[in-house]
Scaffold this motif. Sequence first.
Motif, PDB file in Angstrom:
ATOM      1  N   ASN A  71       0.794  -1.232   0.000  1.00 16.30           N
ATOM      2  CA  ASN A  71       0.000   0.000   0.000  1.00 16.30           C
ATOM      3  C   ASN A  71       0.825   1.281   0.000  1.00 16.30           C
ATOM      4  OD1 ASN A  71      -2.512  -1.366   0.028  1.00 16.30           O
ATOM      5  ND2 ASN A  71      -2.200  -1.809   2.193  1.00 16.30           N
ATOM      6  N   ASN A  72       2.126   1.179  -0.138  1.00 12.02           N
ATOM      7  CA  ASN A  72       3.004   2.348  -0.122  1.00 12.02           C
ATOM      8  C   ASN A  72       4.101   2.216  -1.165  1.00 12.02           C
ATOM      9  OD1 ASN A  72       2.204   3.947   2.413  1.00 12.02           O
ATOM     10  ND2 ASN A  72       2.388   1.867   3.187  1.00 12.02           N
ATOM     11  N   ASN A  73       4.808   3.312  -1.396  1.00  9.64           N
ATOM     12  CA  ASN A  73       6.021   3.259  -2.189  1.00  9.64           C
ATOM     13  C   ASN A  73       7.109   2.618  -1.340  1.00  9.64           C
ATOM     14  OD1 ASN A  73       4.818   4.496  -4.356  1.00  9.64           O
ATOM     15  ND2 ASN A  73       5.553   6.538  -3.825  1.00  9.64           N
ATOM     16  N   SER A  78      15.644   0.241  -2.716  1.00  5.19           N
ATOM     17  CA  SER A  78      15.594  -0.793  -1.671  1.00  5.19           C
ATOM     18  C   SER A  78      15.137  -2.138  -2.236  1.00  5.19           C
ATOM     19  CB  SER A  78      14.679  -0.359  -0.521  1.00  5.19           C
ATOM     20  OG  SER A  78      13.339  -0.270  -0.969  1.00  5.19           O
ATOM     21  N   ILE A  79      15.499  -3.173  -1.518  1.00  2.00           N
ATOM     22  CA  ILE A  79      15.135  -4.545  -1.877  1.00  2.00           C
ATOM     23  C   ILE A  79      14.135  -5.033  -0.837  1.00  2.00           C
ATOM     24  CG2 ILE A  79      16.002  -6.903  -2.164  1.00  2.00           C
ATOM     25  CD1 ILE A  79      18.808  -5.558  -2.633  1.00  2.00           C
ATOM     26  N   TYR A  80      12.951  -5.447  -1.293  1.00  2.00           N
ATOM     27  CA  TYR A  80      11.936  -5.942  -0.364  1.00  2.00           C
ATOM     28  C   TYR A  80      12.153  -7.426  -0.100  1.00  2.00           C
ATOM     29  CZ  TYR A  80       7.512  -7.504   1.557  1.00  2.00           C
ATOM     30  OH  TYR A  80       6.558  -8.081   2.358  1.00  2.00           O
ATOM     31  N   GLN A 135      16.559   4.302  11.958  1.00  6.14           N
ATOM     32  CA  GLN A 135      15.824   4.680  13.168  1.00  6.14           C
ATOM     33  C   GLN A 135      14.520   5.386  12.786  1.00  6.14           C
ATOM     34  OE1 GLN A 135      18.114   6.997  15.918  1.00  6.14           O
ATOM     35  NE2 GLN A 135      16.928   6.196  17.619  1.00  6.14           N
ATOM     36  N   GLY A 136      13.410   4.838  13.270  1.00  6.24           N
ATOM     37  CA  GLY A 136      12.100   5.385  12.931  1.00  6.24           C
ATOM     38  C   GLY A 136      11.519   4.788  11.673  1.00  6.24           C
ATOM     39  N   GLY A 137      12.327   4.032  10.940  1.00 11.49           N
ATOM     40  CA  GLY A 137      11.865   3.280   9.782  1.00 11.49           C
ATOM     41  C   GLY A 137      11.153   4.103   8.714  1.00 11.49           C
ATOM     42  N   TRP A 138      10.160   3.467   8.117  1.00  9.86           N
ATOM     43  CA  TRP A 138       9.424   4.035   7.005  1.00  9.86           C
ATOM     44  C   TRP A 138       8.766   5.375   7.374  1.00  9.86           C
ATOM     45  CZ3 TRP A 138       9.111   4.392   2.123  1.00  9.86           C
ATOM     46  CH2 TRP A 138       7.948   4.784   1.473  1.00  9.86           C
ATOM     47  N   GLN A 139       8.211   5.459   8.572  1.00 11.84           N
ATOM     48  CA  GLN A 139       7.540   6.692   8.975  1.00 11.84           C
ATOM     49  C   GLN A 139       8.524   7.868   9.027  1.00 11.84           C
ATOM     50  OE1 GLN A 139       7.243   3.791  10.540  1.00 11.84           O
ATOM     51  NE2 GLN A 139       5.083   3.291  10.678  1.00 11.84           N
ATOM     52  N   MET A 140       9.694   7.632   9.578  1.00 13.11           N
ATOM     53  CA  MET A 140      10.695   8.708   9.661  1.00 13.11           C
ATOM     54  C   MET A 140      11.198   9.079   8.269  1.00 13.11           C
ATOM     55  SD  MET A 140      12.039  10.837  11.659  1.00 13.11           S
ATOM     56  CE  MET A 140      11.590  10.156  13.232  1.00 13.11           C
ATOM     57  N   TRP A 141      11.351   8.088   7.393  1.00 16.42           N
ATOM     58  CA  TRP A 141      11.799   8.360   6.028  1.00 16.42           C
ATOM     59  C   TRP A 141      10.814   9.281   5.314  1.00 16.42           C
ATOM     60  CZ3 TRP A 141      16.250   8.194   3.820  1.00 16.42           C
ATOM     61  CH2 TRP A 141      16.362   8.273   2.439  1.00 16.42           C
ATOM     62  N   ARG A 142       9.537   9.041   5.515  1.00 15.22           N
ATOM     63  CA  ARG A 142       8.513   9.897   4.906  1.00 15.22           C
ATOM     64  C   ARG A 142       8.532  11.299   5.524  1.00 15.22           C
ATOM     65  NH1 ARG A 142       3.166   6.341   4.563  1.00 15.22           N
ATOM     66  NH2 ARG A 142       2.467   8.267   5.529  1.00 15.22           N
ATOM     67  N   LYS A 143       8.805  11.387   6.832  1.00 11.38           N
ATOM     68  CA  LYS A 143       8.850  12.703   7.494  1.00 11.38           C
ATOM     69  C   LYS A 143       9.944  13.594   6.930  1.00 11.38           C
ATOM     70  CE  LYS A 143       6.927  12.049  12.074  1.00 11.38           C
ATOM     71  NZ  LYS A 143       7.215  11.918  13.510  1.00 11.38           N
ATOM     72  N   GLN A 147      13.874  10.056  -0.678  1.00  9.22           N
ATOM     73  CA  GLN A 147      13.548   9.583  -2.027  1.00  9.22           C
ATOM     74  C   GLN A 147      12.772   8.274  -1.962  1.00  9.22           C
ATOM     75  OE1 GLN A 147      17.353   9.087  -3.877  1.00  9.22           O
ATOM     76  NE2 GLN A 147      17.546  11.250  -4.373  1.00  9.22           N
ATOM     77  N   THR A 148      11.679   8.208  -2.712  1.00  9.51           N
ATOM     78  CA  THR A 148      10.902   6.972  -2.804  1.00  9.51           C
ATOM     79  C   THR A 148      10.674   6.647  -4.271  1.00  9.51           C
ATOM     80  OG1 THR A 148       8.748   8.096  -2.730  1.00  9.51           O
ATOM     81  CG2 THR A 148       9.713   7.406  -0.613  1.00  9.51           C
ATOM     82  N   GLU A 149      10.253   5.425  -4.502  1.00  8.27           N
ATOM     83  CA  GLU A 149       9.871   4.997  -5.846  1.00  8.27           C
ATOM     84  C   GLU A 149       8.733   4.003  -5.701  1.00  8.27           C
ATOM     85  OE1 GLU A 149      13.377   3.267  -7.577  1.00  8.27           O
ATOM     86  OE2 GLU A 149      13.309   1.522  -6.269  1.00  8.27           O
ATOM     87  N   ALA A 150       7.970   3.849  -6.761  1.00  7.87           N
ATOM     88  CA  ALA A 150       6.878   2.892  -6.732  1.00  7.87           C
ATOM     89  C   ALA A 150       7.447   1.484  -6.653  1.00  7.87           C
ATOM     90  CB  ALA A 150       6.023   3.058  -7.979  1.00  7.87           C
TER      91      ALA A 150
END
Length: 154
Positions: A71-73, A78-80, A135-143, A147-150
């Motif tokens: 549900n997110n970029n 990154s490698i999932y 630290q703070g993971g995905w939420q901190m990265w968005r804050k 850079q994100t990608e689909a």
Amino acid sequence: MNCKRLFVLMLLGSVISATPLHRGVRSAPSGVVAQGTATPNFMSADQLKAKLTRNEPVTIIDVRDTNSYLNNNKIKGSIYVKLRRLSYRLTMPPLKDAPRDREVVTYCACPHDEASIRAAQILADAGFKRVHVLQGGWQMWRKVNGQTEARPRA
């Protein structure tokens, strides 16, 4: 001795022998990495963002749960990997070919970075030398507007 008693005794014996006895020893902190002695190395979202801006070689591993991933970029490049399959995926490309001395950053969407810390433990045990937890993971990265990608569509 009847069969029930024998079974119960065998079961108790196996449980007791499998349970470590650590009386008087304090448990390890909640973020133990690599051979159970070191605490994880945390990296701030700003530090990772700066490394990516400078094009430094960093392997980023996304261990978010499936719903968060779908549900997110994702962080750019990154490698999932599902956390429960990380050990196995280390035997397959692209992780199999990743240099063990390259900087690796794990991230998740957990409130206290639990999945990232566990992933860092697995990577350190597999021989990766420079493992960090975002630290703070995905939420901190968005804050920090990192850079994100689909995510790739299946």
